[in-house]
Write a protein that holds these residues in place. Structure first.
Motif: not given
Length: 185
Positions: A21-23, A85-87, A91-92, A103-107
């Motif tokens: 759900e978070t993703i 969005i992470e915060q 997200r810590t 966790d969201i990364d820009l690939i």
């Protein structure tokens, strides 16, 4: 001046809380962000947690996905959106490669290379991460990782330890695992 539309690839991971759900919520928030369009998400895949010491089968399992989109935002504007969005999802950043709600990364950011104190694109370890490559291959069988080659060949050389995630199965086990229980997906 007309802004240039750039193709981008995001990677998502979570091993705490209701991971799926978070993703999905994070993907919806990105898709609703002005300047981001045509977000297409991969199916989710599950993996063992990766820590600085290596794979940890005793840690809560990760759920991972990728999403391709187009944007007129700069790489650093995207980073600010992603971190916001992470915060919002708890997200810590207490422990490098530690457990996380999101966790969201820009690939990838088009064919552009970015390397500064805040951001490195293409993502420097994407070619080593089956949890990025496998869902990316699910989304795009012809994907190419800039500087490393075809994603199908990278994944074949690396090996795929991911497994498909069934969103119909309860995600409550992730919290029980974090509390030391025996439940495992």
């Amino acid at each position: 001046m007309i802004a240039q539309v750039v193709p981008v690839l995001f990677a998502f991971g979570a091993n705490l809380g209701d991971r799926g759900e978070t993703i999905l919520a994070a993907q919806a928030e990105l898709a609703a962000t002005p300047g981001i369009s045509d977000l297409r998400a991969s199916p989710m895949r599950e993996t063992v947690a990766l820590t600085l010491e290596g794979p940890d089968p005793d840690a809560p399992r990760y759920l991972n996905a990728v999403a391709a989109a187009e944007t007129v935002l700069s790489p650093h504007e995207l980073l600010d959106v992603m971190q916001g969005i992470e915060q919002r999802h708890g997200r810590t950043r207490d422990l490098r490669w530690g457990d996380r709600t999101l966790d969201i990364d820009l690939i990838l950011y088009g064919g552009r290379v970015v390397q500064d104190d805040r951001l490195t694109v293409p993502h420097p370890r994407a070619h080593e991460r089956d949890f990025v490559l496998a869902p990316w291959l699910d989304l795009d069988p012809d994907a190419v990782l800039m500087g490393h080659g075809r994603v199908d060949r990278l994944l074949a050389a690396l090996g795929d330890t991911t497994s498909p995630f069934d969103p119909g199965v309860s995600d409550a086990g992730a919290d029980r695992c974090a509390d030391g229980g025996a439940a495992r997906a």
